[in-house]
Design an enzyme around this catalytic site. Structure first.
Site, PDB file in Angstrom:
ATOM      1  N   ARG A 268       0.960  -1.218   0.029  1.00  6.72           N
ATOM      2  CA  ARG A 268      -0.048  -0.003  -0.050  1.00  6.72           C
ATOM      3  C   ARG A 268       0.861   1.153  -0.181  1.00  6.72           C
ATOM      4  O   ARG A 268       1.803   1.286   0.973  1.00  6.72           O
ATOM      5  CB  ARG A 268      -0.933   0.040   1.334  1.00  6.72           C
ATOM      6  CG  ARG A 268      -1.521   1.204   1.504  1.00  6.72           C
ATOM      7  CD  ARG A 268      -2.968   1.510   0.549  1.00  6.72           C
ATOM      8  NE  ARG A 268      -3.519   2.569   1.057  1.00  6.72           N
ATOM      9  CZ  ARG A 268      -4.619   3.079   0.174  1.00  6.72           C
ATOM     10  NH1 ARG A 268      -4.594   2.748  -0.949  1.00  6.72           N
ATOM     11  NH2 ARG A 268      -5.370   4.201   0.541  1.00  6.72           N
ATOM     12  N   GLN A 279       7.354   5.312  10.610  1.00  9.44           N
ATOM     13  CA  GLN A 279       7.526   4.599  11.735  1.00  9.44           C
ATOM     14  C   GLN A 279       6.142   4.363  12.416  1.00  9.44           C
ATOM     15  O   GLN A 279       6.098   3.471  13.105  1.00  9.44           O
ATOM     16  CB  GLN A 279       8.386   5.662  12.673  1.00  9.44           C
ATOM     17  CG  GLN A 279       9.641   5.659  12.099  1.00  9.44           C
ATOM     18  CD  GLN A 279      10.498   6.582  13.017  1.00  9.44           C
ATOM     19  OE1 GLN A 279      10.100   7.014  13.845  1.00  9.44           O
ATOM     20  NE2 GLN A 279      11.967   5.979  13.214  1.00  9.44           N
ATOM     21  N   GLU A 363     -13.045 -20.910  27.696  1.00 12.18           N
ATOM     22  CA  GLU A 363     -12.075 -21.883  28.726  1.00 12.18           C
ATOM     23  C   GLU A 363     -11.559 -20.703  29.870  1.00 12.18           C
ATOM     24  O   GLU A 363     -10.332 -21.064  30.202  1.00 12.18           O
ATOM     25  CB  GLU A 363     -11.095 -22.441  27.777  1.00 12.18           C
ATOM     26  CG  GLU A 363     -11.530 -23.677  27.167  1.00 12.18           C
ATOM     27  CD  GLU A 363     -10.596 -24.613  26.843  1.00 12.18           C
ATOM     28  OE1 GLU A 363     -10.692 -25.184  25.781  1.00 12.18           O
ATOM     29  OE2 GLU A 363      -9.551 -25.029  27.697  1.00 12.18           O
TER      30      GLU A 363
HETATM   31  N1  COS Z   1      -5.634 -28.189  39.946  1.00 11.54           N
HETATM   32  C1  COS Z   1      -5.922 -29.030  40.841  1.00 11.54           C
HETATM   33  N2  COS Z   1      -6.828 -28.547  41.943  1.00 11.54           N
HETATM   34  C2  COS Z   1      -7.374 -27.368  41.850  1.00 11.54           C
HETATM   35  C3  COS Z   1      -6.928 -26.498  41.115  1.00 11.54           C
HETATM   36  C4  COS Z   1      -6.143 -27.042  39.862  1.00 11.54           C
HETATM   37  N3  COS Z   1      -5.877 -25.913  38.633  1.00 11.54           N
HETATM   38  N4  COS Z   1      -7.543 -25.279  40.954  1.00 11.54           N
HETATM   39  C5  COS Z   1      -8.095 -25.582  42.200  1.00 11.54           C
HETATM   40  N5  COS Z   1      -8.162 -26.643  42.715  1.00 11.54           N
HETATM   41  C6  COS Z   1      -8.802 -27.148  43.910  1.00 11.54           C
HETATM   42  C7  COS Z   1      -8.185 -26.286  44.971  1.00 11.54           C
HETATM   43  O1  COS Z   1      -6.907 -26.571  45.392  1.00 11.54           O
HETATM   44  C8  COS Z   1      -9.445 -26.596  46.084  1.00 11.54           C
HETATM   45  O2  COS Z   1      -9.095 -27.640  46.725  1.00 11.54           O
HETATM   46  P1  COS Z   1      -8.927 -27.683  48.227  1.00 11.54           P
HETATM   47  O3  COS Z   1     -10.343 -26.994  48.937  1.00 11.54           O
HETATM   48  O4  COS Z   1      -8.611 -29.073  48.633  1.00 11.54           O
HETATM   49  O5  COS Z   1      -8.006 -26.667  48.788  1.00 11.54           O
HETATM   50  C9  COS Z   1     -10.700 -26.692  45.179  1.00 11.54           C
HETATM   51  O6  COS Z   1     -10.173 -27.046  43.910  1.00 11.54           O
HETATM   52  C10 COS Z   1     -11.586 -25.456  44.948  1.00 11.54           C
HETATM   53  O7  COS Z   1     -10.343 -24.503  44.579  1.00 11.54           O
HETATM   54  P2  COS Z   1     -11.215 -22.924  44.681  1.00 11.54           P
HETATM   55  O8  COS Z   1     -11.294 -22.733  45.989  1.00 11.54           O
HETATM   56  O9  COS Z   1      -9.905 -22.342  44.157  1.00 11.54           O
HETATM   57  O10 COS Z   1     -12.241 -22.807  43.761  1.00 11.54           O
HETATM   58  P3  COS Z   1     -13.366 -21.681  43.421  1.00 11.54           P
HETATM   59  O11 COS Z   1     -14.566 -22.292  43.265  1.00 11.54           O
HETATM   60  O12 COS Z   1     -12.912 -20.411  44.125  1.00 11.54           O
HETATM   61  O13 COS Z   1     -12.999 -21.595  41.644  1.00 11.54           O
HETATM   62  C11 COS Z   1     -11.742 -20.815  39.744  1.00 11.54           C
HETATM   63  C12 COS Z   1     -11.599 -21.479  41.216  1.00 11.54           C
HETATM   64  C13 COS Z   1     -12.385 -19.608  39.742  1.00 11.54           C
HETATM   65  C14 COS Z   1     -10.425 -20.695  39.098  1.00 11.54           C
HETATM   66  C15 COS Z   1     -12.212 -21.938  38.842  1.00 11.54           C
HETATM   67  O14 COS Z   1     -13.966 -21.856  39.270  1.00 11.54           O
HETATM   68  C16 COS Z   1     -12.423 -21.481  37.449  1.00 11.54           C
HETATM   69  O15 COS Z   1     -11.375 -22.008  36.670  1.00 11.54           O
HETATM   70  N6  COS Z   1     -13.496 -21.154  36.852  1.00 11.54           N
HETATM   71  C17 COS Z   1     -13.472 -20.772  35.233  1.00 11.54           C
HETATM   72  C18 COS Z   1     -14.073 -21.850  34.704  1.00 11.54           C
HETATM   73  C19 COS Z   1     -13.890 -22.078  33.393  1.00 11.54           C
HETATM   74  O16 COS Z   1     -12.869 -21.830  32.769  1.00 11.54           O
HETATM   75  N7  COS Z   1     -14.947 -22.045  32.518  1.00 11.54           N
HETATM   76  C20 COS Z   1     -14.837 -22.565  31.046  1.00 11.54           C
HETATM   77  C21 COS Z   1     -15.191 -23.747  30.985  1.00 11.54           C
HETATM   78  S1  COS Z   1     -14.564 -24.628  29.336  1.00 11.54           S
HETATM   79  S2  COS Z   1     -15.599 -23.739  27.777  1.00 11.54           S
END
Ligand code: COS
Length: 400
Positions: A268, A279, A363
């Protein structure tokens, strides 16, 4: 540190790029106008050996690494993020089973889906209308009845839902326990699994999402993955892996935006020279290129960690939000560099901008990724010696 790819990885990367140039990029725009499942391209991807890469060899799969998967995701994402999502979505559906199921379960339920002549699909069913970011708030119930479980509930935004033969369902077996009461099940398609509303999206039209309704879906007890109550851990472990895959698709989009914008900036001419010589444009291209390169490195590192068995929650979150933000920014900048042409449907970059937006959402939104990364940083800092020893008083003022 060795950044080179093995011979096998290099071949896969080249094969995926060649596939994209022949079967994805030239057809992506036309296909998205149809707004339907891109059956023929998926069939070709299956025949080219670009699907189900992570299924272990014991269950009939190639048993490739997550790092290898990112090559295919980036290459196909470069051509079309929607088609890449469709082609790679079995990874999301089957990873919970690779994480939590026994080899016998994989052989019985997954092997028949990946070894035939035609591609078959799984669908990952976690999200519900009332349980998105708050994944633990799932209302779908699974109740044990003798040697069976009965599943009831409605899942939404289920990628490849209408095409799926097997649903990986997260359902509550003990709702009062919240996340600890969640369990993971394999639910084969039947009369009790129905396709509900099919979503009409702004971008990524070459991937299909729908509601999936489970109405008294009876499944044998061997469809439970892991133990009752393992569901949330399985879902989170899965997302730690698959977010690297989304980051790879995003890297493909980010790189495509650089390449299309640079091609345009070279040809272009305005004010007697190519616009790339100004730049204002070349600095934009430099930032775009750096963003794509950084996205690629973080993505591959997050995948490599998972392959080594190192927990990568923080690094896969970094990769997911950095790469998808890079894709969005680069696509927006590419539209800006191409000006009026950038905004037209006949040119490639308006689609990149629409497709990129979803990468920041699905995700796990990028806000959730930052939440995951931030909480990991805070946890790690509790045991961190920075070498500068201060005590903080109750009023948070540093005391030397
Ligand atoms: N691997 C292993 N264990 C995990 C973990 C991971 N990555 N993340 C959390 N946990 C465990 C924690 O250790 C905790 O266990 P304990 O109670 O024994 O300590 C338990 O799971 C609950 O964890 P947490 O209290 O952090 O859970 P929350 O309900 O606060 O949620 C988020 C955490 C927000 C990170 C989670 O709900 C999330 O990823 N949400 C998004 C969901 C998503 O991606 N949806 C799209 C789906 S695909 S289209």
């Amino acid at each position: 540190m060795d950044y080179s790819l093995s011979e096998k990885e290099q071949k896969l990367w080249e094969r995926a790029k060649a596939f994209t140039l022949e079967h994805i990029t030239p057809h992506a725009h036309e296909l998205e106008k149809k707004n339907e499942f891109p059956k023929e391209v998926v069939q070709k991807a299956f025949e080219a050996g670009l699907m189900n890469l992570h299924i272990p060899t014991e269950a009939g799969g190639p048993g490739l690494s997550l790092l290898s998967e990112t090559f295919v995701s980036e290459a196909t994402g470069y051509g079309c993020a929607g088609l890449a999502t469709t082609i790679m979505c079995n990874n999301l559906a089957f990873t919970p089973l690779v994480v939590g199921a026994t080899t016998e379960q994989l052989k019985k339920y997954v092997e028949p889906l990946i070894t035939g002549k035609e591609p078959k699909f799984g669908a990952f069913c976690l999200t519900e209308r009332g349980a998105g970011s708050d994944a633990g708030a799932v209302a779908t119930r699974a109740v044990r009845d003798g040697d069976e479980y009965i599943i009831n509930g409605v899942k939404c935004y289920t990628t490849n839902g209408p095409q799926a033969s097997l649903f990986t369902v997260f359902a509550s077996t003990q709702p009062e326990l919240k996340t600890k009461g969640l369990s993971c099940f394999m639910v084969p398609k039947s009369k009790a699994t129905k396709v509900g509303h099919i979503e009409n999206k702004m971008g990524q039209k070459n991937s299909i999402q729908s509601e999936i309704i489970f109405e008294d879906a009876r499944i044998p007890k061997d469809c439970l993955v892991g133990k009752e109550g393992d569901g949330f851990r399985i879902a989170m472990t899965t997302l730690d892996k698959t977010r690297a895959g989304i980051a790879a698709i995003a890297t493909g989009v980010a790189q495509r935006a650089v390449d299309e914008a640079a091609k345009f900036a070279n040809i272009r001419h305005q004010f007697g020279q190519s616009i790339g010589r100004f730049q204002g444009i070349s600095f934009m291209l430099a930032d775009m290129g750096a963003r794509a390169a950084a996205a690629r490195q973080l993505t591959r590192y997050a995948a490599w960690m998972a392959d080594q068995g190192i927990r990568n929650s923080k690094d896969s979150a970094y990769a997911k939000f950095l790469a998808s933000d890079a894709a969005m920014q680069n696509a927006t900048d590419a539209v800006q560099i191409m000006g009026g042409y950038g905004y037209l449907e006949e040119y490639p970059v308006e689609k990149l901008m629409r497709d990129a937006k979803l990468l920041q959402i699905y995700e796990g939104t990028n806000q959730i990724q930052r939440l995951v990364a931030g909480s990991n940083i805070l946890r790690e800092s509790a045991n961190l010696d920075t070498g500068f020893h201060v005590k903080y008083s109750g009023r948070d003022a540093p005391v030397m």
